[in-house]
Design an enzyme around this catalytic site. Structure first.
Site, PDB file in Angstrom:
ATOM      1  N   CYS A 141      26.719 111.565  46.535  1.00 35.37           N
ATOM      2  CA  CYS A 141      26.775 113.056  47.024  1.00 35.37           C
ATOM      3  C   CYS A 141      26.784 114.226  45.953  1.00 35.37           C
ATOM      4  O   CYS A 141      25.982 115.167  46.107  1.00 35.37           O
ATOM      5  CB  CYS A 141      28.153 113.219  47.718  1.00 35.37           C
ATOM      6  SG  CYS A 141      29.369 112.289  47.195  1.00 35.37           S
TER       7      CYS A 141
ATOM      8  N   ARG B 208      30.432 100.078  41.639  1.00 36.45           N
ATOM      9  CA  ARG B 208      31.997 100.376  42.036  1.00 36.45           C
ATOM     10  C   ARG B 208      32.632  98.933  41.408  1.00 36.45           C
ATOM     11  O   ARG B 208      32.036  97.760  42.028  1.00 36.45           O
ATOM     12  CB  ARG B 208      32.169 100.399  43.320  1.00 36.45           C
ATOM     13  CG  ARG B 208      31.404 101.598  44.031  1.00 36.45           C
ATOM     14  CD  ARG B 208      31.727 101.739  45.518  1.00 36.45           C
ATOM     15  NE  ARG B 208      31.200 103.056  45.985  1.00 36.45           N
ATOM     16  CZ  ARG B 208      31.177 103.548  47.423  1.00 36.45           C
ATOM     17  NH1 ARG B 208      31.691 102.777  48.187  1.00 36.45           N
ATOM     18  NH2 ARG B 208      30.419 104.607  47.699  1.00 36.45           N
TER      19      ARG B 208
ATOM     20  N   GLN C  47      22.450 102.265  48.636  1.00 32.72           N
ATOM     21  CA  GLN C  47      23.033 102.687  49.864  1.00 32.72           C
ATOM     22  C   GLN C  47      21.640 103.545  50.565  1.00 32.72           C
ATOM     23  O   GLN C  47      20.864 104.022  49.849  1.00 32.72           O
ATOM     24  CB  GLN C  47      23.988 103.854  49.787  1.00 32.72           C
ATOM     25  CG  GLN C  47      25.392 103.378  49.366  1.00 32.72           C
ATOM     26  CD  GLN C  47      26.446 104.483  49.026  1.00 32.72           C
ATOM     27  OE1 GLN C  47      25.992 105.439  48.449  1.00 32.72           O
ATOM     28  NE2 GLN C  47      27.503 104.207  49.444  1.00 32.72           N
TER      29      GLN C  47
ATOM     30  N   ASP D  93      21.446 106.319  51.664  1.00 39.37           N
ATOM     31  CA  ASP D  93      22.270 107.427  51.653  1.00 39.37           C
ATOM     32  C   ASP D  93      21.686 108.894  52.194  1.00 39.37           C
ATOM     33  O   ASP D  93      20.260 108.996  51.709  1.00 39.37           O
ATOM     34  CB  ASP D  93      23.052 107.867  50.357  1.00 39.37           C
ATOM     35  CG  ASP D  93      24.560 108.369  50.341  1.00 39.37           C
ATOM     36  OD1 ASP D  93      24.822 108.554  51.341  1.00 39.37           O
ATOM     37  OD2 ASP D  93      25.177 108.485  49.466  1.00 39.37           O
TER      38      ASP D  93
ATOM     39  N   HIS E  71      22.841 113.182  52.775  1.00 44.61           N
ATOM     40  CA  HIS E  71      23.461 114.295  53.075  1.00 44.61           C
ATOM     41  C   HIS E  71      22.860 115.347  53.831  1.00 44.61           C
ATOM     42  O   HIS E  71      22.044 115.986  53.535  1.00 44.61           O
ATOM     43  CB  HIS E  71      24.287 114.883  51.537  1.00 44.61           C
ATOM     44  CG  HIS E  71      24.854 113.624  51.114  1.00 44.61           C
ATOM     45  ND1 HIS E  71      24.420 112.614  50.182  1.00 44.61           N
ATOM     46  CD2 HIS E  71      26.286 113.390  50.930  1.00 44.61           C
ATOM     47  CE1 HIS E  71      25.246 112.057  49.909  1.00 44.61           C
ATOM     48  NE2 HIS E  71      26.335 112.352  50.287  1.00 44.61           N
TER      49      HIS E  71
ATOM     50  N   LYS F 155      35.756 110.340  59.167  1.00 48.92           N
ATOM     51  CA  LYS F 155      34.492 109.572  59.159  1.00 48.92           C
ATOM     52  C   LYS F 155      34.484 108.795  60.622  1.00 48.92           C
ATOM     53  O   LYS F 155      35.417 108.139  61.066  1.00 48.92           O
ATOM     54  CB  LYS F 155      34.125 108.831  57.896  1.00 48.92           C
ATOM     55  CG  LYS F 155      35.186 107.655  57.876  1.00 48.92           C
ATOM     56  CD  LYS F 155      34.773 106.767  56.539  1.00 48.92           C
ATOM     57  CE  LYS F 155      35.966 105.925  56.499  1.00 48.92           C
ATOM     58  NZ  LYS F 155      35.388 104.694  55.472  1.00 48.92           N
TER      59      LYS F 155
ATOM     60  N   HIS G 284      27.985 113.500  55.143  1.00 54.23           N
ATOM     61  CA  HIS G 284      27.490 112.206  54.346  1.00 54.23           C
ATOM     62  C   HIS G 284      27.321 111.004  55.291  1.00 54.23           C
ATOM     63  O   HIS G 284      28.047 110.765  56.252  1.00 54.23           O
ATOM     64  CB  HIS G 284      28.652 111.726  53.356  1.00 54.23           C
ATOM     65  CG  HIS G 284      29.345 112.652  52.520  1.00 54.23           C
ATOM     66  ND1 HIS G 284      29.462 112.479  51.077  1.00 54.23           N
ATOM     67  CD2 HIS G 284      29.935 113.679  52.872  1.00 54.23           C
ATOM     68  CE1 HIS G 284      30.060 113.657  50.665  1.00 54.23           C
ATOM     69  NE2 HIS G 284      30.655 114.186  51.706  1.00 54.23           N
TER      70      HIS G 284
END
Length: 602
Positions: free
Chosen positions: A300, A329, A347, A349, A351, A430, A476
RNA sequence: GCUGUCAUAGCUCAGUUGGCUAGAGCAGUUGAUUUGUAAUCAACAGGCCCGGGGUUCAAAUCCUCGUGACAGCACCA
């Protein structure tokens, strides 16, 4: 057949209780119905405790409930118990069962109970949680246990059971508490069902993605590389590339722009975002020239920097950035699990930066996107709305507004969801998308997170109609979640037999003799032209051997070519499932493959 | 991270109570064979027995500390 319990006001009441209270109701018999198994497994848990008590007299007992996959009992003993002891305990359970002890029930006051179990700190802990003044005790032979029931009338009814797992479990499910020993087991009313259950587990183990990933050469892990860092092998690389390219098109069609942020960013940024404070211990850091950098655990911040690169007008919104973002992570060692839980993953991912008014439409659009992909793969999934967690940034007011916005979007479109209280991200509530794996475990894949906090922390803005500065909202979202976990689940779902559009190799070509290799190569090149991968099995092995080897790779289509095929420009197709054969002309064959590859569009 | 189990060839596994040069199948390499729909034959090669430290005349085997894996718990931005 005699009843083992009755159903009274939709509640299972055991015979001991029903007799005493004079209740009547529909009889429950010893079979494999949910109600019957509930009673049977609960009593089997007690039988387990009885056996443990006789083998380990110092044992103290916590709780022994039934669960989805059977039952367990949590207890504590000074003796060390290993998996090898399960057989011994099972044997002891059987010998008690053979004695056919009656299970009797009596009630005592809470005070009496506390005296009775004064040496058992675990039972005292259980009683702390019971609000009532009286408690019931169930007794079988010499063994007594504090319990609410319901139970079988006699332990002799317990015959077909198995202890399955041994592990530790924290008292009360809290890692701050001491750890107890937990033994899991399963029980059925008849021998066949027990056997079927064990067979089912064995079948599920056969489709474990770790086993298939190794067999099919999709990915591997190496001790010297480090725990939780997957290595993608060529076959896995091809599968993954297909998924990436399908998904890329799907994003472009929906107005997402591909972007890319750096792998590591200065720690100051992670302090601004709040990751440093909230997840710092799970991040990887490095110091270069006296500046600390954090390897990104999320994408992000990178996307926020893309947004900040130019001034935005309300006319531009929503703005959607996407990236196949690699994140790191530091997960606990005990949490690592094949591709399902790793320390480095990618990911899908994105946004979405939008106005408050656009939230609902954007959420629905993403939910549709999710459904499109899940239904393509025929996945069962469910959605969970997760609310404010303990670790959270931002005011309660903002949390209320954003949580309500998520629920509204779902409610207005009559989309079913469950609530996960306190399960949100630290910056916002979420919607999680959970898929079930081969043995019924649920794994979170996609996620849609509504965030008012990061735009605030990074002071993001756009120009409104009146040329005023307005703060955008960030959504997200990830659909697969991560390529790693999603491919793991795909592998188990298809038991390695991937459909044509996603398979690492679309076609295996087996030339009968060396003279047919040239035609095989020709076909292979034409397949590449239409976007299909093939492998030629021309090793110096017997024809049968090569067909067997090719079949074992679980390739969706196998073609054999010999003199007839070379001469007539055809291919002999062998169906993997039915082992039936048929011939197609080269054109028909190529167009069939092309159709099958293109039949899926997200 | 916690409790328990485990680690032998690229893969799947044998290896007795500590005792001669650590074995097999598959995969690999090299020959022979050129095959019409699920394993042709033969030879060869392949090991710091996860890593460090210890006990012992002697360790793949026993102890210890790491590393990694498995089951569950806890965690999962």
């Amino acid at each position: 057949m005699n009843a083992i319990a009755i159903k009274h006001n939709d509640e299972i009441i055991d015979l001991q209780t029903a007799e005493k209270l004079g209740f009547e109701g529909e009889q429950i018999h010893l079979d494999n119905s949910d109600d019957s198994l509930e009673v049977l497994r609960h009593s089997t848990a007690h039988l387990l405790a009885q056996a443990i008590k006789s083998l380990y007299p110092d044992a103290k007992f916590y709780v022994g409930p039934t669960v989805k996959e059977g039952f367990y009992y949590d207890f504590k003993t000074e003796s060390e118990i290993g998996e090898g002891d399960l057989k011994k305990i099972e044997k002891q359970m059987l010998s008690f069962a053979k004695k056919k002890y009656e299970i009797s029930k009596y009630e005592i006051s809470m005070d009496e109970a506390k005296t009775k179990f004064k040496d058992d700190h675990l039972k005292l802990a259980v009683m702390e949680r019971i609000p009532s003044d009286t408690v019931s005790i169930y007794k079988q032979g010499e063994f007594e246990d504090l319990c609410r029931g319901p139970h079988l009338p006699n332990i002799g009814l317990i015959r077909y059971f198995k202890l399955t797992k041994l592990s530790g479990a924290y008292l009360g499910g809290d890692s701050k508490n001491e750890m107890l020993t937990r033994i899991y087991g399963i029980a059925f009313a008849d021998k066949e069902s027990l056997k079927d259950h064990m067979t089912m587990l064995a079948e599920a183990a056969k489709r474990d993605h770790r086993k298939l990933g190794n067999e099919m050469k999709l990915f591997t892990f190496r001790e010297e590389v480090g725990a939780g860092f997957p290595i993608w092998l060529p076959a896995g690389g091809r599968l993954r590339a297909r998924l990436e390219s399908l998904l890329f098109k799907a994003h472009r069609k929906r107005g997402y722009e591909p972007v890319r942020g750096p792998e590591m960013l200065r720690s100051d940024l992670w302090k601004t975002s709040g990751h440093y404070q909230n997840y710092g211990e799970n991040m990887y850091f490095t110091n270069i020239d006296e500046v600390e950098f954090g390897v990104k655990p999320m994408n992000c911040v990178g996307h926020i920097k893309v947004y900040e690169d130019e001034l935005h007008s309300y006319r531009d919104l929503p703005i959607k950035y996407f990236e196949y973002g690699v994140v790191h992570r530091h997960e606990f060692t005990g949490a690592l699990h094949g591709l399902f839980r790793v320390r480095e993953f990618t990911q899908d991912d994105a946004h979405i930066f939008c106005t408050a008014e656009q939230i609902e439409d954007q959420i629905i659009e993403v939910v549709d996107f999710v459904d499109k992909i899940m239904s393509t793969f025929e996945f069962d999934y469910k959605m969970m709305v997760s609310t404010k967690p303990e670790k959270a940034v931002g005011s309660d007011e903002v949390w209320d507004i954003s949580t309500q916005a998520l629920k509204n979007a779902m409610d207005k479109n009559s989309l079913p969801y469950e609530i996960d209280e306190g399960g949100g991200a630290f910056y916002g509530p979420k919607i999680d998308i959970k898929i079930t794996d081969a043995i019924g475990r649920e794994w979170q894949c996609g996620t849609i997170q509504l965030d008012f906090n990061l735009p605030e922390r990074f002071a993001l803005e756009y120009n409104g109609e009146d040329n005023d500065k307005i703060q955008p909202v960030m959504i997200h979202r990830a659909i697969l979640g991560s390529f790693e976990r999603f491919i793991g689940i795909l592998t188990e779902h298809f038991a390695g037999e991937f459909p044509m559009f996603i398979a690492p190799t679309q076609v295996a070509i087996v030339p009968i003799a060396d003279t047919h290799k040239e035609y095989a190569k020709e076909l292979s090149d034409k397949l590449i032209d239409i976007g299909a991968d093939s492998e030629i099995y021309s090793k110096n092995d017997s024809l049968n051997k090569r067909i067997r080897t090719a079949e074992k790779t679980r390739v969706p289509m196998l073609v054999i070519i010999g003199d007839e095929e070379v001469e007539g420009k055809t291919v002999a197709i062998r169906d993997r499932r039915t082992r039936e054969q048929y011939n197609l002309s080269e054109e028909e064959f190529l167009s069939l493959i092309q159709t099958k590859i293109n039949e899926v569009n997200f």
